[in-house]
Write a protein that holds these residues in place. Structure first.
Motif, PDB file in Angstrom:
ATOM      1  N   ASP A   2      -0.517 -12.220 -12.401  1.00  0.00           N
ATOM      2  CA  ASP A   2       0.166 -10.999 -11.971  1.00  0.00           C
ATOM      3  C   ASP A   2      -0.784  -9.819 -12.064  1.00  0.00           C
ATOM      4  OD1 ASP A   2       3.048 -11.823 -11.554  1.00  0.00           O
ATOM      5  OD2 ASP A   2       2.750 -12.524 -13.609  1.00  0.00           O
ATOM      6  N   CYS A   3      -0.810  -9.016 -11.017  1.00  0.00           N
ATOM      7  CA  CYS A   3      -1.632  -7.805 -11.019  1.00  0.00           C
ATOM      8  C   CYS A   3      -0.703  -6.615 -11.235  1.00  0.00           C
ATOM      9  CB  CYS A   3      -2.391  -7.671  -9.705  1.00  0.00           C
ATOM     10  SG  CYS A   3      -3.510  -6.247  -9.656  1.00  0.00           S
ATOM     11  N   ASP A   4      -0.545  -6.226 -12.494  1.00  0.00           N
ATOM     12  CA  ASP A   4       0.365  -5.131 -12.842  1.00  0.00           C
ATOM     13  C   ASP A   4      -0.346  -3.785 -12.881  1.00  0.00           C
ATOM     14  OD1 ASP A   4       2.478  -6.929 -13.156  1.00  0.00           O
ATOM     15  OD2 ASP A   4       1.901  -7.362 -15.227  1.00  0.00           O
ATOM     16  N   ASN A   5      -1.612  -3.755 -12.487  1.00  0.00           N
ATOM     17  CA  ASN A   5      -2.375  -2.512 -12.515  1.00  0.00           C
ATOM     18  C   ASN A   5      -1.826  -1.516 -11.496  1.00  0.00           C
ATOM     19  OD1 ASN A   5      -4.008  -3.844 -14.348  1.00  0.00           O
ATOM     20  ND2 ASN A   5      -5.481  -4.474 -12.793  1.00  0.00           N
ATOM     21  N   GLU A   6      -2.212  -0.268 -11.647  1.00  0.00           N
ATOM     22  CA  GLU A   6      -1.781   0.760 -10.701  1.00  0.00           C
ATOM     23  C   GLU A   6      -2.658   0.778  -9.453  1.00  0.00           C
ATOM     24  OE1 GLU A   6      -1.637   4.482 -12.718  1.00  0.00           O
ATOM     25  OE2 GLU A   6      -0.009   3.878 -14.060  1.00  0.00           O
ATOM     26  N   ALA A   7      -3.703  -0.011  -9.465  1.00  0.00           N
ATOM     27  CA  ALA A   7      -4.600  -0.107  -8.301  1.00  0.00           C
ATOM     28  C   ALA A   7      -5.037  -1.551  -8.147  1.00  0.00           C
ATOM     29  CB  ALA A   7      -5.808   0.813  -8.484  1.00  0.00           C
ATOM     30  N   ASP A   8      -5.627  -1.862  -6.992  1.00  0.00           N
ATOM     31  CA  ASP A   8      -6.171  -3.201  -6.781  1.00  0.00           C
ATOM     32  C   ASP A   8      -7.259  -3.481  -7.812  1.00  0.00           C
ATOM     33  OD1 ASP A   8      -4.536  -3.156  -4.590  1.00  0.00           O
ATOM     34  OD2 ASP A   8      -6.154  -2.936  -3.119  1.00  0.00           O
ATOM     35  N   THR A   9      -7.447  -4.739  -8.157  1.00  0.00           N
ATOM     36  CA  THR A   9      -8.515  -5.093  -9.095  1.00  0.00           C
ATOM     37  C   THR A   9      -9.878  -4.912  -8.418  1.00  0.00           C
ATOM     38  OG1 THR A   9      -8.575  -7.412  -8.421  1.00  0.00           O
ATOM     39  CG2 THR A   9      -7.025  -6.824 -10.169  1.00  0.00           C
ATOM     40  N   HIS A  10     -10.925  -4.842  -9.239  1.00  0.00           N
ATOM     41  CA  HIS A  10     -12.275  -4.826  -8.686  1.00  0.00           C
ATOM     42  C   HIS A  10     -12.577  -6.203  -8.078  1.00  0.00           C
ATOM     43  CE1 HIS A  10     -13.277  -0.926 -10.302  1.00  0.00           C
ATOM     44  NE2 HIS A  10     -12.912  -1.306 -11.509  1.00  0.00           N
ATOM     45  N   GLN A  55     -10.353  -9.998  -4.544  1.00  0.00           N
ATOM     46  CA  GLN A  55      -9.750  -8.772  -5.065  1.00  0.00           C
ATOM     47  C   GLN A  55      -8.241  -8.916  -4.981  1.00  0.00           C
ATOM     48  OE1 GLN A  55     -10.345  -5.245  -2.674  1.00  0.00           O
ATOM     49  NE2 GLN A  55     -10.207  -3.890  -4.441  1.00  0.00           N
ATOM     50  N   LYS A  58      -2.603  -4.742  -5.953  1.00  0.00           N
ATOM     51  CA  LYS A  58      -1.666  -4.256  -6.967  1.00  0.00           C
ATOM     52  C   LYS A  58      -0.246  -4.686  -6.614  1.00  0.00           C
ATOM     53  CE  LYS A  58      -1.023   0.277  -4.745  1.00  0.00           C
ATOM     54  NZ  LYS A  58      -1.064   1.734  -4.935  1.00  0.00           N
TER      55      LYS A  58
END
Length: 239
Positions: A2-10, A55, A58
């Motif tokens: 899960d990508c719970d970040n506020e932006a896309d991952t690097h 990548q 989000k």
């Protein structure tokens, strides 16, 4: 995943490992950008001999299933060599079943239940699937022997000609025996890099059965796009 970040991952560079990996998307968010291509739904990556820059978007979420080398062909109809070094939409291979599994995973919140649902479908494939014991034995030899066998030794152990064995490897693994042995040597060296960080690169090359530094560096440039030293120092290369 899960990508719970506020932006896309690097972007992360994922190195070849001769495995096939399925990413089943259970959200409405596109699952990932691989290279420069946006993948909206579930995908299958056939990461045989080239690195992939990945990548996650989000808000995305997916269940990842990784098949050991030479095992994925039991679950997919096309011969593996037709899909090597590609990222393919799951619906192009599993047609209507892909959407069915996506919907089922999206309607539950528990990852253990998601895994059980996926495993149930995979078990159905396995029951009706094929199995090449001779190729499986070859892969086991490569994994277990301290000194990697030659293609001739592998062929002799099966009673097949080298040409016959190559065809079987292409169908089951996605690579010829010669290509597989080369990639496996590279993968073996990555294990040494990870497990023995204090060792010199010369020692790593020797332990990995490289003939010389030139072959060692060439494989890293081909399979990672970087020299061994650059791989060690990078924070964005996954292995």
């Amino acid at each position: 995943m899960d990508c719970d970040n506020e932006a896309d991952t690097h972007h992360i560079r994922v190195l070849p490992d001769t495995c096939v990996e399925v990413f089943i998307n259970y959200t409405d968010t596109p699952v990932a950008i691989i290279g420069n291509e946006l993948h909206k739904r579930s995908i299958v990556t056939f990461r045989m001999s080239r690195p992939m820059d990945v990548q996650m978007r989000k808000g995305s979420g997916c269940l990842a299933i990784c098949f050991f080398p030479g095992m994925a062909y039991k679950f997919f109809r096309p011969p593996m060599h037709m899909l090597s070094d590609t990222t393919t939409a799951l619906e192009d291979i599993w047609t209507d079943l892909a959407a069915t599994i996506e919907d089922k995973l999206a309607n539950v919140q528990n990852n253990n239940v998601r895994a059980a649902i996926a495993q149930q479908h995979l078990t159905t494939f396995l029951a009706a699937g094929q199995h090449d014991q001779q190729v499986a034995n070859c892969l086991q030899q490569v994994e277990l022997l301290e000194k990697p066998p030659t293609v001739k030794q592998l062929a002799d152990s099966t009673g097949l000609s080298q040409r016959q064995l190559s065809r079987r490897f292409q169908h089951v693994v996605g690579l010829s025996p010669k290509e597989y042995l080369r990639v496996y040597r590279f993968i073996r060296s990555l294990r040494y890099l990870k497990n023995y960080p204090a060792s010199s690169l010369t020692e790593i090359a020797y332990k990995s059965r490289y003939y010389d530094q030139a072959h060692f560096i060439r494989d890293y440039k081909d399979y990672a796009g970087h020299t061994p030293g650059e791989v060690v120092l990078s924070q964005r290369i996954l292995y």
